[in-house]
Enzyme design. Structure first.
Site, short mmCIF file in Angstrom:
data_model
loop_
_atom_site.label_atom_id
_atom_site.label_comp_id
_atom_site.label_asym_id
_atom_site.label_seq_id
_atom_site.Cartn_x
_atom_site.Cartn_y
_atom_site.Cartn_z
CG MET A 86 76.87 5.19 -108.95
SD MET A 86 74.87 5.50 -109.07
CE MET A 86 74.92 7.20 -109.81
CB CYS A 87 75.28 -0.02 -105.01
SG CYS A 87 77.09 -0.75 -104.86
N GLY A 88 72.65 0.04 -106.47
CA GLY A 88 70.95 0.02 -106.37
C GLY A 88 70.60 -1.30 -105.70
NE ARG A 122 71.64 3.86 -107.12
CZ ARG A 122 71.86 5.15 -107.09
NH1 ARG A 122 71.17 6.21 -107.54
NH2 ARG A 122 72.41 5.49 -105.91
CB THR A 169 72.43 -3.21 -109.67
OG1 THR A 169 72.25 -1.80 -109.18
CG2 THR A 169 71.05 -3.67 -110.07
#
Lengths: 253, 298
Positions: free
Chosen positions: B1-3, B32, B149
């Site tokens: 994930m991560c955004g 995310r 994020t």
């Protein structure tokens, strides 16, 4: 091997897309995706094919729109969608009037999904049946692990498309990226454009009459019959050398 | 994930809205990366002055007092603008190294998150929307910005472990993915005089690009060689004083979508993050190709 009758599945022919006078509109500005899907999933498989039509407004790239439908509904989505749109679809005709995010039609069983724009990665991944028609391009891993779906892409397909495809057909009018059909089983791939490279155990195969007939039927469903010449496509499939492990092939896996 | 969300403004009329648009884009990426978030903004600068964005690992509240001490120590005017847990300290550009060294020696709780004529970095642990509100990101204008994020995988959830990372003047980088050879690249960078401040793998990637730029390479060239030298999966979005770049790993492991209009170029992990942008309905939408650097400059 794996001969599949064209048109065997119900509700998959684009010409059969129905227009219903009483289309119900659901706006995702005011309705949650969860409520939308609960409404669509409430229809059972005995629903009449002219019974229910939906138009989904303001999708704004939301994920998991119109997943898990088990009825011959008509669903039109007015805009771009996020991940997994139409996933697990059975019998429904879903039109996406925009682009689709990752995994459109993932694990679809039957029915039609028509993407008017581009599709992101993993379009039609692991899908068992039905037709996924993409007017634009599909990016990487299109048809990964496909298990019987037909995917027709009017643009190009990205790298690793058809990866481990087991059965079904993948047609691309444009170019294909690197490692096409890597570790493919019995899925058939038809590409009209340039193929960047073939993946492990994927080879070009002769385009015989039965393949021309199969391809023509697919083009017909994509409304491209007599517009595109089937002879311009090349066929790719499995060399069947990596089905069973052999030590001499260790480097190819 | 991560955004990731990035916005590079091509025409000046949208510049006052940079922070507002970036915060809106980031808001859709909270799911995310709910554990921390950060924003890098290229804001207006003053000729001959350099900005240092500072934070404290001991929750120092009074950066004004620190600014006064620094001003006396270097015998030059220093201005301080506090924002939530951070402060932007503006110093004479020719004294920036002196100021840096003074801070490292005399304020050991302080971490310097960025340095440059324009770059300001704000990052904290917490829910991204709350962080954007606490810092007042929406009120900031500028030419381009990048937000992240974080859903941490490679190092602890701390403010200094959040993205963006900056390892050179007006340079910053955010990352979605993880690097598997960051320990060996970290050692190489150490020998070349670039010492990452955290255990984070992304800071190593930022340091790698800084080294390549120091060697006289263009950002495009540096991004290209990183495909060979960095192992793992990544989508990078990088900022320089007047540029904005994007790179995905060769198998395009992580999602990326871009939009371009006459007014801006925007990057996001998901399309829905682009929907707050003006004119998005008629924007050119595309996915950046794997192992292909994309770069825009003012």
């Amino acid at each position: 091997m794996n001969q599949i009758d064209i048109g065997k599945w119900s509700q998959r022919d684009l010409n059969m897309l129905r227009t219903s006078s009483d289309t119900r509109e659901i706006d995702l500005l005011t309705t949650s995706v969860r409520d939308l899907n609960a409404t669509l999933q409430a229809f059972g498989s005995n629903t009449r094919s002219d019974e229910a039509s939906f138009r989904v407004l303001t999708p704004n790239g939301a994920h998991a729109i119109a997943v898990g439908i088990d009825a011959p509904l008509n669903v039109e989505i007015a805009g771009h969608v996020g991940y997994y749109c139409g996933g697990m679809n059975k019998c429904a005709s879903i039109i996406i009037d925009g682009n689709a995010g990752q995994g459109v039609g993932e694990n679809m069983m039957s029915g039609v999904i028509h993407v008017k724009g581009d599709a992101s990665q993993c379009a039609g991944a692991t899908a068992h049946g039905g037709l996924l028609l993409i007017e634009g391009n599909a990016s990487a891993r299109c048809g990964i692990s496909m298990k019987g779906i037909d995917i027709v892409v009017k643009g190009g397909i990205g790298h690793l498309s058809g990866f481990m495809g087991q059965t079904g057909r993948l047609v691309a009018f444009g170019d294909a990226g690197e490692a096409l059909g890597d570790s493919i089983y019995e899925a058939r791939i038809y590409v009209r454009g340039k193929v960047e490279s073939l993946g492990a155990d994927c080879i070009e195969k002769e385009l015989r009459d039965e393949h021309r007939a199969e391809l023509f039927a697919l083009l017909k469903q994509a409304d491209e019959a007599h517009k595109a010449d089937v002879s311009e496509f090349r066929r790719y499939g499995s060399a069947r050398k990596l089905y069973n492990f052999h030590i001499d092939n260790a480097g190819a896996y | 994930m991560c955004g990731i969300a990035g916005l590079f403004i091509k025409r000046t009329r949208l510049q006052p809205r940079l922070g507002e648009l970036l915060a809106s884009m980031t808001s859709t990426l909270c799911s995310r990366g709910p554990d921390s978030a950060g924003f890098a903004l290229y804001t207006a600068g003053e000729p001959g002055r350099a900005k240092l964005t500072l934070t404290s690992v001991e929750e120092r509240a009074d950066f004004e007092a620190l600014g006064e001490m620094l001003s006396r120590a270097v015998s030059a005017p220093v201005s301080v603008v506090g924002r939530y847990t951070h402060a932007v300290v503006t110093v004479p550009a020719d004294l920036v190294n002196l100021c840096r060294n003074w801070l490292l020696e005399n304020a050991q709780d302080v971490r310097i998150l960025s340095e440059g004529g324009h770059l300001e970095i704000y990052k904290e642990v917490g829910y991204p929307d709350d962080i954007a509100r606490s810092f007042g990101i929406a009120s900031l204008g500028g030419t381009h910005g990048i937000a992240h994020t974080r859903m941490a995988t490679e190092s602890a959830v701390t403010a200094t472990g959040a993205h963006p990372f900056s390892t050179g003047p007006d340079q910053c980088l955010v990352h979605n993915g993880s690097l598997s050879n960051h320990a060996s690249v970290r050692r190489e960078l150490g020998r070349d005089g670039i010492v990452p401040q955290t255990e984070n793998d992304t800071e190593v990637a930022a340091g790698y690009l800084t080294r390549e730029l120091k060697r006289g390479r263009s950002l495009g060239e540096a991004l290209k060689s990183s495909v060979e030298d960095l192992d793992g999966f990544f989508t990078f979005v990088v900022g320089t004083k007047n540029g904005f770049g994007v790179l995905r790993d060769p198998i395009a492991c992580k999602p990326a979508v871009m939009a371009e209009t006459d007014d801006y170029v925007a990057f996001a992990s998901e399309y829905r993050s682009l929907t707050p942008l003006p004119g998005i309905k008629s924007a050119k939408l595309f996915e950046p190709k794997p192992a292909t650097p994309y770069f825009w400059e003012h």
